[in-house]
Write a protein that holds these residues in place. Sequence first.
Motif, mmCIF file in Angstrom:
data_model
loop_
_atom_site.group_PDB
_atom_site.id
_atom_site.type_symbol
_atom_site.label_atom_id
_atom_site.label_comp_id
_atom_site.label_asym_id
_atom_site.label_seq_id
_atom_site.Cartn_x
_atom_site.Cartn_y
_atom_site.Cartn_z
ATOM 1 N N VAL A 1 40.584 28.690 36.960
ATOM 2 C CA VAL A 1 41.177 29.708 37.823
ATOM 3 C C VAL A 1 42.394 30.321 37.140
ATOM 4 C CG1 VAL A 1 42.299 30.142 40.041
ATOM 5 C CG2 VAL A 1 40.367 28.560 39.906
ATOM 6 N N ILE A 2 42.439 31.649 37.147
ATOM 7 C CA ILE A 2 43.605 32.389 36.664
ATOM 8 C C ILE A 2 44.103 33.223 37.827
ATOM 9 C CG2 ILE A 2 44.483 34.137 35.081
ATOM 10 C CD1 ILE A 2 42.236 33.362 33.151
ATOM 11 N N LEU B 1 44.341 41.757 31.345
ATOM 12 C CA LEU B 1 43.434 41.599 30.207
ATOM 13 C C LEU B 1 44.064 40.767 29.102
ATOM 14 C CD1 LEU B 1 41.743 45.101 29.980
ATOM 15 C CD2 LEU B 1 40.837 42.987 30.998
ATOM 16 N N VAL B 2 45.358 40.919 28.872
ATOM 17 C CA VAL B 2 46.057 40.092 27.884
ATOM 18 C C VAL B 2 45.998 38.628 28.325
ATOM 19 C CG1 VAL B 2 48.325 39.552 26.897
ATOM 20 C CG2 VAL B 2 47.559 41.926 27.033
ATOM 21 N N LEU B 3 46.266 38.375 29.585
ATOM 22 C CA LEU B 3 46.214 37.018 30.132
ATOM 23 C C LEU B 3 44.804 36.438 30.033
ATOM 24 C CD1 LEU B 3 47.790 34.837 31.796
ATOM 25 C CD2 LEU B 3 47.011 36.058 33.834
ATOM 26 N N LEU B 4 43.819 37.216 30.445
ATOM 27 C CA LEU B 4 42.429 36.762 30.404
ATOM 28 C C LEU B 4 41.973 36.506 28.978
ATOM 29 C CD1 LEU B 4 39.782 36.169 31.873
ATOM 30 C CD2 LEU B 4 39.289 38.628 31.781
ATOM 31 N N ALA C 1 34.591 36.849 38.748
ATOM 32 C CA ALA C 1 34.130 35.779 37.866
ATOM 33 C C ALA C 1 33.649 36.338 36.536
ATOM 34 C CB ALA C 1 33.003 35.000 38.533
ATOM 35 N N VAL C 2 33.993 35.604 35.471
ATOM 36 C CA VAL C 2 33.608 35.947 34.104
ATOM 37 C C VAL C 2 33.098 34.674 33.434
ATOM 38 C CG1 VAL C 2 34.495 36.680 31.849
ATOM 39 C CG2 VAL C 2 35.328 37.789 33.938
ATOM 40 N N ALA D 1 47.418 44.401 20.451
ATOM 41 C CA ALA D 1 48.352 45.105 21.331
ATOM 42 C C ALA D 1 47.659 45.823 22.482
ATOM 43 C CB ALA D 1 49.168 46.115 20.525
ATOM 44 N N ASN D 2 46.351 46.050 22.355
ATOM 45 C CA ASN D 2 45.604 46.816 23.351
ATOM 46 C C ASN D 2 44.285 46.124 23.665
ATOM 47 O OD1 ASN D 2 47.416 49.244 23.310
ATOM 48 N ND2 ASN D 2 46.760 49.251 21.179
ATOM 49 N N PRO D 3 44.278 45.204 24.636
ATOM 50 C CA PRO D 3 43.079 44.406 24.887
ATOM 51 C C PRO D 3 41.894 45.211 25.411
ATOM 52 C CG PRO D 3 44.701 44.042 26.595
ATOM 53 C CD PRO D 3 45.363 44.876 25.534
ATOM 54 N N TRP D 4 42.111 46.452 25.725
ATOM 55 C CA TRP D 4 41.036 47.323 26.199
ATOM 56 C C TRP D 4 40.382 48.104 25.058
ATOM 57 C CZ3 TRP D 4 46.154 47.562 27.230
ATOM 58 C CH2 TRP D 4 46.858 48.601 26.645
#
Length: 95
Positions: A6-7, A18-21, A72-73, A85-88
């Motif tokens: 769980v996050i 997205l950085v955290l994930l 969920a992932v 620097a850009n997780p996307w």
Amino acid sequence: MSDVVVIEGGDLGCARLLVLLRARVAELAEGTVVHLSTSDPIAPIDLPVWCRMTGHEYLGTVEPIAATPTYAVRVTAAPTATDPANPWRRAGGAA
């Protein structure tokens, strides 16, 4: 099936989520399921796109954690790297 990780993203914006994930899934074994809770209204749009880009599997919404929308992932063994620097964005400038 293994335990779910769980996050709790709280009210973080999608870029910070997205950085955290990305950091958390990098530590997890293939097949691990992550439940990410967040109140960010853009998450149901950005998370499936990020998963398609990286190779992780977006599983959709799940029972909310403390009334916060939860997604969920499933972690893949060899995800496509994203820009530090850009997780996307994919690493190396690929779109």
